[in-house]
Write a protein that holds these residues in place. Structure first.
Motif, PDB file in Angstrom:
ATOM      1  N   THR A  44       0.869  -1.172   0.000  1.00 45.36           N
ATOM      2  CA  THR A  44       0.000   0.000   0.000  1.00 45.36           C
ATOM      3  C   THR A  44       0.903   1.217   0.000  1.00 45.36           C
ATOM      4  O   THR A  44       1.829   1.315   0.812  1.00 45.36           O
ATOM      5  N   LYS A  45       0.692   2.105  -0.947  1.00 40.66           N
ATOM      6  CA  LYS A  45       1.613   3.219  -1.164  1.00 40.66           C
ATOM      7  C   LYS A  45       0.839   4.518  -1.310  1.00 40.66           C
ATOM      8  O   LYS A  45      -0.188   4.569  -1.992  1.00 40.66           O
ATOM      9  N   ALA A  61      -3.270   0.493  -3.527  1.00 41.04           N
ATOM     10  CA  ALA A  61      -2.595  -0.794  -3.426  1.00 41.04           C
ATOM     11  C   ALA A  61      -1.862  -1.075  -4.732  1.00 41.04           C
ATOM     12  O   ALA A  61      -2.208  -0.545  -5.786  1.00 41.04           O
ATOM     13  N   GLY A  62      -0.855  -1.922  -4.665  1.00 38.22           N
ATOM     14  CA  GLY A  62      -0.099  -2.257  -5.857  1.00 38.22           C
ATOM     15  C   GLY A  62       0.720  -3.510  -5.659  1.00 38.22           C
ATOM     16  O   GLY A  62       0.567  -4.237  -4.672  1.00 38.22           O
ATOM     17  N   SER A  88       1.746   1.084  -8.677  1.00 36.81           N
ATOM     18  CA  SER A  88       0.543   1.365  -7.899  1.00 36.81           C
ATOM     19  C   SER A  88      -0.116   2.622  -8.452  1.00 36.81           C
ATOM     20  O   SER A  88       0.465   3.328  -9.281  1.00 36.81           O
TER      21      SER A  88
END
Length: 216
Positions: A44-45, A61-62, A88
């Motif tokens: 999560t970024k 999210a990514g 992301s």
């Protein structure tokens, strides 16, 4: 999403620990001067942001994946490089409109890993380092080079730091190392071009929580 990543990390560690046997596996693996492998994971970024009060930033999210080389320095210290891809998408809402902010990086970290003494088939570690990142999507929201008041870019070249904890589990044919890491950008990545973008946002600095699964 952050809570899910942390929960998944501890579940994986618990399951793996429960499956380990007291028969020592891969006894000579860590004696190799260089170990190779690959990794993949979820994250999560988002960004630490400085902006006007009405700006809304949504974290995204990514996924990330890549390869690694692990250079042994001593029984408890090694140096890693883990080139890979991070991808992301976040969203920014300013001036009443929502804008998608995709980010796909070539990620090149150089880290130091400090490991504990091996207990049966488990070994804990902490890891920390810095990374160079090239953003392939830095110009995604620059449509008219500033003529559009909402135009902005992200810096293409950035430096980030990371720190994390994890554990290695030795199986008959491979070593599995889940870890959870915090990622933080050193630099302001935001470049405002249009008048509205510059008036609403002054700084974006990367922040993220990464669950990484490594196989060697």
């Amino acid at each position: 999403m952050k809570q899910f990543v942390v929960y998944l990390f501890f579940c994986l560690c618990s399951i793996s620990y429960g499956q380990t046997e007291k028969i020592s596996r891969l006894q000579s693996f860590d004696n190799r001067p260089i170990r190779y492998g690959f990794y993949l994971g979820l994250h999560t970024k988002g960004y630490a942001i400085e902006s006007s009060p009405d700006v809304i930033l949504s974290s995204g999210a990514g996924f990330h994946l890549g390869v690694l080389a692990d250079l042994k320095a001593s029984d408890f210290v090694s140096f890693l490089t883990e080139p890979g891809i991070i991808s992301s998408t976040n969203s920014l809402t300013f001036d009443g409109e929502k804008t998608e902010v995709p980010a796909t990086y070539f990620h090149l970290p150089v880290s130091i890993k400090l490991s504990t003494r091996r207990l049966n088939n488990v070994r804990g570690f902490v890891i920390g380092g810095v990374s160079y990142n090239y953003n392939f999507t830095a110009n995604k929201n620059n449509n008219d080079n500033g003529a559009n008041p909402r135009d902005f870019e992200l810096k293409q070249h950035t430096l980030m730091g990371e720190i994390g904890i994890g554990a290695s589990f030795y199986f008959p044919y491979f070593k599995f190392s889940p870890s959870i890491r915090g990622i933080y950008g050193f630099q302001n990545e935001f470049i405002g071009l249009g008048t509205i973008a510059k008036a609403n946002i002054s700084e974006l600095r990367t922040r993220g929580v990464f669950l990484t699964l490594t196989f060697q």
